[in-house]
Design a protein around this motif. Structure first.
Motif, PDB file in Angstrom:
ATOM      1  N   ALA A 195       0.826  -1.205   0.000  1.00  0.00           N
ATOM      2  CA  ALA A 195       0.000   0.000   0.000  1.00  0.00           C
ATOM      3  C   ALA A 195       0.863   1.258   0.000  1.00  0.00           C
ATOM      4  O   ALA A 195       0.485   2.271  -0.598  1.00  0.00           O
ATOM      5  N   TYR A 211      -1.650   6.715   2.591  1.00  0.00           N
ATOM      6  CA  TYR A 211      -1.522   5.282   2.823  1.00  0.00           C
ATOM      7  C   TYR A 211      -2.896   4.642   3.010  1.00  0.00           C
ATOM      8  O   TYR A 211      -3.169   3.553   2.497  1.00  0.00           O
ATOM      9  N   LYS A 212      -3.784   5.306   3.749  1.00  0.00           N
ATOM     10  CA  LYS A 212      -5.111   4.746   3.992  1.00  0.00           C
ATOM     11  C   LYS A 212      -5.889   4.572   2.692  1.00  0.00           C
ATOM     12  O   LYS A 212      -6.552   3.542   2.482  1.00  0.00           O
ATOM     13  N   PHE A 236      -4.378   1.683   0.827  1.00  0.00           N
ATOM     14  CA  PHE A 236      -4.676   0.426   1.510  1.00  0.00           C
ATOM     15  C   PHE A 236      -6.087  -0.063   1.176  1.00  0.00           C
ATOM     16  O   PHE A 236      -6.299  -1.224   0.828  1.00  0.00           O
ATOM     17  N   HIS A 291       5.216  -6.880   1.268  1.00  0.00           N
ATOM     18  CA  HIS A 291       4.423  -6.453   2.426  1.00  0.00           C
ATOM     19  C   HIS A 291       5.205  -6.524   3.734  1.00  0.00           C
ATOM     20  O   HIS A 291       4.870  -5.815   4.680  1.00  0.00           O
TER      21      HIS A 291
END
Length: 324
Positions: A107, A118-119, A122, A270
Motif C-alpha cells: 500500500a 496510505y489509507k 490500503f 508487504h
C-alpha cells in the motif's frame, strides 16, 4: 529457442503509459464499456436495469437519469468505486499497476505511485483484491480422474530469538508460541485453478477440502498427519519430503509453487501480513498464479469488469475503521 510468453509483446497488451495519456472522457468511455459490455458502454440503470437513461451531467463526472425509476446515477454507482474521490484515470492506472505486479504491491508503494495517502491506497488495494477473489467463492476443483494437490503454509506468529544462546527457548513448543500462527491451505488442481483458505491448523481444514474437491479426484499430499482424514472420501497419495520432493507416486510441487509466490509477496513487498487480512492476500496470490499466462490487458479487463459489476465492498465502505 522459443521465447517465453511473458517476455513477448503478446503479454503486454496494456501499459501504464497508455492509461495516463487518456483524457478524462476517454477514461470514462473505457470504464463504461467494461462495466456495461452488453450495451457497448451505454448506461444501464443500476437500480432497475432500465437501458433507457438520459445524460444529466453537470460537472466532470458523468451523470445519468433513468427513464423508468427517475433516479440519478454515475458510471461508478453501485460499484467498488462508488462515492469515489479520485479521478477515474487514477483508478484505471491503479488497476494496471496492481495487475502488473506479479508478487503484489504494498500500500505504501501504491500510495507513492498514485500520490495518495496510505489509507486510501490500503483500501483501494483491498478492493481490488476483493474483485480478484470473488471468482473463488463456492468454486470447486477436481473431478473424475483429476489430480488435486493439497498442502499448508504456516504464516505469522514469528518469535524473535533471544540474543544469548542460554536464554533462547524452543520455539517449536506450543507454550513458547504467540498463538498468532495460522496456516494457509492451498487446494490446487493439476492444470486447473487454486483455492485457498486460512485455518489455525491443517486438521481444521479437512471439511473445507472435502467440500471444495469433487468426487473422483485423487489427492496428493505430504506426510503431515492432518491429511489422513481425507482418506475416508478420496484416494490419497503421499510424498515423504524427508526422502524426496516428488516421486512417481505423489508430488505437491504445484502447491509449493503457489506458496513460493505467497512467501515472496510477504518478504519482498508487504514484509508483514496481518492475520485478519491473510485470507485476502492468499486469495490474491492464488488468482495471480492461476492467471499468470494471460496478457496483462486481459487481467486489467477482468479486474475492472468485476469492480464494476460486483457491487460495493462490504468490508471497505463507509467508516469501516471508526473506533467504537
Amino acid at each position: 529457442m522459443a521465447q517465453h510468453f511473458l517476455m513477448s509483446a503478446a503479454a503486454r497488451t496494456i501499459s501504464l503509459k497508455a492509461i495516463l495519456r487518456l483524457s478524462d472522457a476517454d477514461a470514462w468511455t473505457m470504464f463504461r464499456r467494461l462495466r456495461w459490455p452488453a450495451t457497448d458502454g451505454a448506461p444501464v440503470c443500476p437500480h432497475c436495469e432500465c437501458p433507457i437513461c438520459y445524460d444529466v451531467t453537470r460537472g466532470k463526472t458523468p451523470r445519468y437519469r433513468c427513464k423508468a425509476c427517475r433516479r440519478d446515477f454515475s458510471p461508478t454507482s453501485g460499484t467498488l468505486f462508488a462515492y469515489h474521490k479520485l479521478h477515474i484515470r487514477d483508478y484505471m492506472a491503479a488497476i494496471v499497476i496492481f495487475v502488473n505486479s506479479v508478487k503484489g504491491i504494498s500500500a505504501l508503494q501504491l500510495g507513492r505511485d498514485l500520490d495518495v495517502s496510505y489509507k486510501a491506497a490500503f483500501v483501494l488495494a483491498h478492493k481490488l483484491r476483493e474483485a480478484m477473489i470473488v471468482e473463488m467463492k463456492g468454486a470447486t476443483v477436481g473431478g473424475d480422474g483429476a489430480i488435486v494437490e493439497v498442502d499448508g503454509c504456516y504464516v505469522g506468529g514469528h518469535i524473535r530469538p533471544e540474543n544469548r544462546k542460554e536464554d533462547r527457548k524452543d520455539r517449536r513448543l506450543a507454550e513458547n508460541q504467540t498463538g498468532k500462527r495460522e496456516v494457509v491451505v492451498a487446494i490446487r488442481e493439476r492444470d486447473g485453478r487454486t483455492l485457498t483458505a486460512v485455518f489455525k491448523s491443517e486438521d481444521a481444514s479437512v471439511d473445507f477440502i472435502k467440500a471444495r474437491v469433487e468426487k473422483g479426484s485423487t489427492i496428493h499430499t505430504d506426510e503431515a498427519k492432518g491429511w489422513e482424514k481425507l482418506r475416508a472420501k478420496f484416494p490419497v497419495k503421499v510424498v515423504n519430503h524427508s526422502l524426496a520432493y516428488s516421486t512417481d507416486e505423489a508430488c505437491t510441487n504445484q502447491a509449493e509453487s503457489f506458496f513460493s509466490r505467497l512467501r515472496r509477496a510477504e518478504l519482498g513487498q508487504h514484509h508483514h501480513i496481518s492475520g485478519i487480512y491473510l485470507g485476502r492476500y492468499a486469495g490474491e496470490m492464488a488468482w495471480r498464479e492461476d492467471h499468470r499466462r494471460k496478457p496483462n490487458g486481459t487481467l486489467f479487463s477482468i479486474v475492472t469488469k468485476r469492480a464494476g459489476s460486483m457491487g460495493q465492498s462490504v468490508d471497505f465502505c463507509g467508516y469501516w475503521q471508526r473506533a467504537k
